[in-house]
Design a protein around this motif. Structure first.
Motif, short mmCIF file in Angstrom:
data_model
loop_
_atom_site.label_atom_id
_atom_site.label_comp_id
_atom_site.label_asym_id
_atom_site.label_seq_id
_atom_site.Cartn_x
_atom_site.Cartn_y
_atom_site.Cartn_z
N THR A 197 18.43 9.72 76.05
CA THR A 197 18.66 9.23 74.70
C THR A 197 18.27 7.76 74.57
N GLY A 198 18.17 7.32 73.31
CA GLY A 198 17.97 5.91 73.00
C GLY A 198 16.67 5.34 73.54
N LEU A 199 16.74 4.07 73.90
CA LEU A 199 15.56 3.35 74.39
C LEU A 199 14.98 3.98 75.65
N GLN A 200 15.78 4.72 76.39
CA GLN A 200 15.28 5.34 77.62
C GLN A 200 14.25 6.43 77.33
N LEU A 201 14.23 6.91 76.09
CA LEU A 201 13.25 7.93 75.71
C LEU A 201 11.83 7.37 75.63
N ILE A 202 11.70 6.06 75.63
CA ILE A 202 10.37 5.46 75.57
C ILE A 202 9.51 5.91 76.76
N ASP A 203 10.14 6.18 77.89
CA ASP A 203 9.40 6.66 79.05
C ASP A 203 8.76 8.03 78.82
N ARG A 204 9.23 8.74 77.79
CA ARG A 204 8.70 10.08 77.53
C ARG A 204 7.45 10.03 76.64
N VAL A 205 7.20 8.90 75.99
CA VAL A 205 6.12 8.82 75.01
C VAL A 205 4.78 9.18 75.62
N PHE A 206 4.44 8.57 76.74
CA PHE A 206 3.12 8.81 77.34
C PHE A 206 3.01 10.22 77.90
N THR A 207 4.04 10.68 78.58
CA THR A 207 3.97 12.02 79.17
C THR A 207 3.91 13.11 78.10
N GLN A 208 4.50 12.84 76.94
CA GLN A 208 4.54 13.84 75.88
C GLN A 208 3.31 13.80 74.98
N TYR A 209 2.81 12.59 74.67
CA TYR A 209 1.73 12.46 73.69
C TYR A 209 0.45 11.82 74.25
N ARG A 210 0.47 11.32 75.46
CA ARG A 210 -0.68 10.63 76.05
C ARG A 210 -1.10 9.40 75.25
N VAL A 211 -0.15 8.75 74.63
CA VAL A 211 -0.39 7.45 74.01
C VAL A 211 0.62 6.47 74.59
N LEU A 212 0.21 5.21 74.65
CA LEU A 212 1.07 4.19 75.25
C LEU A 212 1.76 3.36 74.18
N PRO A 213 3.05 3.13 74.31
CA PRO A 213 3.71 2.20 73.39
C PRO A 213 3.14 0.80 73.52
N GLY A 214 2.92 0.15 72.38
CA GLY A 214 2.43 -1.22 72.40
C GLY A 214 3.47 -2.22 71.95
N VAL A 215 4.32 -1.78 71.00
CA VAL A 215 5.35 -2.65 70.44
C VAL A 215 6.64 -1.83 70.34
N ILE A 216 7.74 -2.40 70.81
CA ILE A 216 9.04 -1.74 70.75
C ILE A 216 9.92 -2.47 69.74
N VAL A 217 10.46 -1.71 68.78
CA VAL A 217 11.29 -2.28 67.71
C VAL A 217 12.52 -1.40 67.53
#
Length: 480
Positions: A197-217
């Motif tokens: 949950t929460g901010l820890q889900l950011i680690d799932r972004v790349f594995t799920q969509y193959r895009v990298l987060p650039g800015v976290i808000v």
């Protein structure tokens, strides 16, 4: 080798490998979305999920937001409106931490007075609803009345049993995103339920969509210093290896700019992967967080520069009509006021020349850290973006034999990439080296190779000075 009679052809890997192209400014927004409004929950951004949206229509379908939402309550509504409507940038990633089955409040037998125009509930964003007459008879939605779940407005049907009634009793539950805690925003991993949950889900972004987060808000939560600190930590080690930048707000309780630097220092907001923003903005009569607008400005700036983050977002146009600290009173900063905030690593909004502009080049680590690689936002982002690109480009060569072919392939390919970046004006120059002093015998035996890259990024022209001097020789022009 088996016997063969004839002609064959085979292929060998290309000795020059092009870089993996990645976006620099894809934002990840963590906050609350009114998903209880959605008639179809199959596309809803449920708590514990990561949702990627490429258009405003997709955001509406996943978040349930409207442009008239109370952005103070619904941070993801503000984020979607900023990205897709105000700055027309896509895609954006949303992590909703609001759960309508948990974050709600109940009201029992609220008496509502009816007029010719209907009645108004004391609360809005209704989840469950039962309406009865003053005699206790339950009424039917769509037959006796109609309820606007978003506003809490009740309209009475002329042909129903409420025709002529002067009051009704209502029992209902309504959405209460204010019940979402900072710990829920920070999130974690529940091993018992296998849920992140929460901010820890950011680690799932790349594995799920193959895009990298650039800015976290995290609109609505980043003004808590604990959340801002975790955002910066996460930005510096996404999936343990990738880097982004976090953008956080300072609390609206800070009314006077004089007290803002003191608060920043006291709360230890001094990370190199963090941008700290103050105050807030007003656009179309809506109070908006400067962190959300900053994410929009960054996305727009990158889009105008080949999606490479070498240009600072400072002095870029902000879509706003006025500034405010408390959400009520207008705030006007002078250039000296804004510069004093910049001098303490705080990004602000300034209406000085050419309209409202984002004002500030420095990350939160300034002025304590003086390394321009870390203190300038554009430099910090360029190093992170290029590091991410190196990781994704050369991941395909992991576990290849360590030999001249591998080393030369990496060196030749990256030098071509650096030369192209120099020619395009992204950097001043760059070179890659494979140094014997940095590759010990033991490391090479243990499968470790290290390349040294010198990168000349471009600092923003933060201070431009013209020196004027009187020249008496020009008096001679008076005599022809």
């Amino acid at each position: 080798m088996a016997f063969f009679h004839g002609v064959k052809a085979s292929q060998v890997p290309t000795s020059i490998i092009p870089p993996r192209q990645i976006s620099a400014s894809i934002p990840v927004f963590v906050g609350c979305a009114p998903i209880h409004r959605l008639p179809d929950s199959s596309h809803a951004a449920k708590n514990g999920e990561v949702v990627l949206c490429y258009s405003n229509a997709e955001a509406v379908r996943s978040l349930g937001y409207t442009a008239s939402d109370n952005f103070e309550k619904w941070g993801l509504s503000e984020a979607a409106y900023t990205m897709f409507v105000m700055y027309a940038c896509a895609p954006a990633i949303f992590i909703n931490i609001f759960d309508p089955t948990v974050h709600k409040k109940a009201v029992t037998n609220e008496s509502v007075t009816l007029t010719s125009s209907g009645g108004q509930l004391a609360h809005d964003d209704i989840i469950e609803f039962i309406l009865t007459t003053s005699e206790g008879v339950e009424c039917q939605d769509g037959i006796d009345y109609a309820l606007n779940n978003i506003t809490g407005q009740i309209s009475v049907a002329k042909t129903g049993i409420l025709n002529g009634a002067t009051s009704v009793n209502v029992t209902y539950t309504y959405a209460a995103p204010e019940l979402v805690t900072t710990n829920e925003c920070i999130g974690g991993v529940d091993l018992n339920n296998n849920k992140t949950t929460g901010l820890q889900l950011i680690d799932r972004v790349f594995t799920q969509y193959r895009v990298l987060p650039g800015v976290i808000v995290a609109p609505g939560f980043s003004d808590d210093p604990s959340v801002a600190a975790i955002m910066a930590t996460k930005a510096g080690a996404i999936n343990g290896i990738f880097r982004a930048i976090a953008v956080a707000d300072l609390p609206k309780s800070l009314i006077n700019y004089i007290h803002v630097p003191e608060y920043k220092i006291k709360k230890n907001l001094v990370q190199e992967d963090l941008i700290v923003c103050w105050p807030r903005a007003i656009f179309n009569n809506q109070v908006m967080r400067l962190s959300t607008l900053t994410a929009g400005v960054i996305a727009k700036t990158d889009a105008n520069n080949d999606d490479v983050p070498y240009v600072s977002p400072s002095n870029e146009l902000l879509n706003m009509q006025s500034a405010t600290a408390d959400g009520i009173n207008e705030l006007w900063l002078s250039l000296d006021n804004a510069n004093s905030l910049n001098a303490n690593g705080i990004v602000t909004a300034l209406n000085f020349n050419g309209g409202w502009r984002l004002w500030g080049n420095r990350t939160a680590c300034f002025p304590d850290v003086t390394d321009i690689k870390d203190t300038f936002i554009s430099n910090r982002r360029m190093f992170g973006w290029y590091s991410n690109q190196l990781i994704l480009t050369w991941w395909q060569k992991v576990d290849d034999p360590i030999g001249h072919r591998l080393i030369q392939t990496i060196m030749n390919s990256e030098q071509i990439t650096l030369n192209s970046y120099t020619a395009k004006g992204y950097i001043l120059g760059g070179r890659i080296e494979f140094l014997e002093s940095e590759n010990s015998t033991l490391d090479l035996m243990d499968g470790i190779i290290q390349f040294h890259i010198n990168l000349g990024t471009q600092s923003p022209a933060e201070h431009i000075n013209f020196r004027l001097e009187y020249d008496p020789d020009y008096l001679s022009t008076l005599f022809g």
